[in-house]
Design an enzyme around this catalytic site. Structure first.
Site, PDB file in Angstrom:
ATOM      1  N   CYS A  89       1.503   1.459   5.194  1.00 27.89           N
ATOM      2  CA  CYS A  89       1.157   0.473   4.691  1.00 27.89           C
ATOM      3  C   CYS A  89      -0.917  -0.402   4.718  1.00 27.89           C
ATOM      4  O   CYS A  89      -1.038  -1.531   4.587  1.00 27.89           O
ATOM      5  CB  CYS A  89       1.931  -0.822   5.396  1.00 27.89           C
ATOM      6  SG  CYS A  89       3.962  -0.405   5.028  1.00 27.89           S
ATOM      7  N   THR A 114       3.219   4.292   1.582  1.00 32.16           N
ATOM      8  CA  THR A 114       4.619   4.277   1.664  1.00 32.16           C
ATOM      9  C   THR A 114       4.866   5.137   2.382  1.00 32.16           C
ATOM     10  O   THR A 114       5.193   6.444   1.116  1.00 32.16           O
ATOM     11  CB  THR A 114       5.402   3.023   2.675  1.00 32.16           C
ATOM     12  OG1 THR A 114       5.921   3.226   3.813  1.00 32.16           O
ATOM     13  CG2 THR A 114       6.452   3.539   0.928  1.00 32.16           C
ATOM     14  N   TYR A 115       5.422   5.831   3.409  1.00 29.99           N
ATOM     15  CA  TYR A 115       7.050   7.663   3.198  1.00 29.99           C
ATOM     16  C   TYR A 115       7.814   7.025   3.421  1.00 29.99           C
ATOM     17  O   TYR A 115       8.592   5.951   3.904  1.00 29.99           O
ATOM     18  CB  TYR A 115       6.121   8.453   4.800  1.00 29.99           C
ATOM     19  CG  TYR A 115       7.426   9.020   4.418  1.00 29.99           C
ATOM     20  CD1 TYR A 115       6.499  10.235   4.268  1.00 29.99           C
ATOM     21  CD2 TYR A 115       8.274   8.928   5.952  1.00 29.99           C
ATOM     22  CE1 TYR A 115       7.975  11.462   4.770  1.00 29.99           C
ATOM     23  CE2 TYR A 115       8.806  10.572   5.569  1.00 29.99           C
ATOM     24  CZ  TYR A 115       8.340  11.560   5.018  1.00 29.99           C
ATOM     25  OH  TYR A 115       9.918  12.572   5.595  1.00 29.99           O
ATOM     26  N   PHE A 144      12.628  -2.233   0.581  1.00 31.67           N
ATOM     27  CA  PHE A 144      13.053  -1.854   1.976  1.00 31.67           C
ATOM     28  C   PHE A 144      13.270  -0.190   2.405  1.00 31.67           C
ATOM     29  O   PHE A 144      14.411  -0.415   2.003  1.00 31.67           O
ATOM     30  CB  PHE A 144      13.552  -2.667   2.876  1.00 31.67           C
ATOM     31  CG  PHE A 144      15.248  -2.661   3.042  1.00 31.67           C
ATOM     32  CD1 PHE A 144      15.008  -1.708   3.998  1.00 31.67           C
ATOM     33  CD2 PHE A 144      15.250  -3.315   1.664  1.00 31.67           C
ATOM     34  CE1 PHE A 144      16.892  -1.348   3.970  1.00 31.67           C
ATOM     35  CE2 PHE A 144      17.061  -3.103   2.569  1.00 31.67           C
ATOM     36  CZ  PHE A 144      17.759  -1.971   2.851  1.00 31.67           C
ATOM     37  N   ASP A 164       0.869  -0.857  -0.188  1.00 27.87           N
ATOM     38  CA  ASP A 164      -0.182  -0.232   0.299  1.00 27.87           C
ATOM     39  C   ASP A 164       0.846   1.332  -0.034  1.00 27.87           C
ATOM     40  O   ASP A 164       1.983   1.052  -0.379  1.00 27.87           O
ATOM     41  CB  ASP A 164      -1.223  -0.183   1.028  1.00 27.87           C
ATOM     42  CG  ASP A 164      -2.470   0.921   0.969  1.00 27.87           C
ATOM     43  OD1 ASP A 164      -2.354   1.765   0.523  1.00 27.87           O
ATOM     44  OD2 ASP A 164      -3.088   0.396   1.008  1.00 27.87           O
TER      45      ASP A 164
END
EC number: 2.3.1.181
Length: 246
Positions: free
Chosen positions: A186, A80-81, A169, A78
């Site tokens: 997320c 994310t920052y 990641f 989903d």
């Protein structure tokens, strides 16, 4: 086997995407070996394939005012920052090079994500922070204790095409966690995020440089590669020599 390691400092998100695109093609054609990019991004929101726009809590106008870019990308997961103080890693790996470790002649997607999680769990442990996997939720999480629930310290979202990995990641090191208020990280609304800086007890001089070296070492160990530090993308492909220069 050798894992090429490039530490790129802070680069724009679009630059990172273009670099990944070219390296994925080069890995598929055999021009380069397995490679790990470690870097930071300026403030940016990325929306994966499973993103719901409702999980972006700020308006486009407010994001523009704050100087936060927004990108829709082809990774899993989903929203994310990414931002300063966060270690971002983009493994460009041919999963077929791990044939002995997986089924059907290559490392499977789920196994691959578990390996990435393991490398990050070991990285956190290098700084005295015990972390874990949580069933049904990709990423790396702190251990719960008393009335405190586990918190997410690292997010993972990958893309695999023709057996070659990209994206990867994001490990919060000294990240300003207030920026996560812009989103439902997320898509998970019932858990908070944290950072190594907030979780360490006996590491008063935590630095990004220390975490970079730890992550490089642990990825090499988990993936069974010797890490080869390179100076610039041009050391991999001559045509990339100027790609990340300002």
């Amino acid at each position: 086997m050798v894992l090429n390691l490039l530490h790129l400092g802070r680069i724009g998100y679009a630059q990172g995407l273009e670099l990944q695109r070219q390296l994925v093609e080069a890995r598929h054609s055999g021009r380069i070996g397995n490679t790990l990019l470690l870097l930071e991004h300026p403030p940016v929101l990325t929306l994966g394939r499973n993103s719901e726009r409702k999980n972006v809590l700020a308006s486009d106008e407010f994001l523009a005012y704050r100087g936060v870019e927004i990108h829709e990308v082809n990774r899993g997961g989903d929203v994310t920052y990414h931002g300063p103080g966060q270690l971002v890693g983009y493994p460009i790996l041919d999963l077929r090079s791990f044939a002995e470790s997986g089924e059907r002649g290559r490392l499977g997607a789920v196994e691959y994500v578990r390996w990435v999680e393991e490398a990050l769990i070991r990285t956190c442990a290098d700084f005295g922070v015990q972390t874990q996997r949580v069933a049904g939720r990709t990423g790396v999480w702190t251990l719960p204790g008393g009335s405190v629930e586990e918190k997410k310290i690292a997010a993972i979202g990958v893309h695999i095409s023709r057996g070659i990995t990209s994206h990867g990641f994001a490990l919060n090191v000294t990240t300003d966690l207030r920026d996560f208020d812009l989103i439902v990280p997320c898509g998970i609304s019932d858990r908070k995020v944290t950072s190594l800086e907030l979780e360490v007890i006996d590491e008063p001089a935590l630095t990004m440089e220390k975490v970079i070296h730890s992550a490089a070492r642990q990825f090499g160990r988990v993936f069974g590669h010797q890490v080869l530090w390179l100076e610039s993308p041009g050391d991999l492909l001559p045509e990339l020599a100027t790609l990340t220069q300002s």
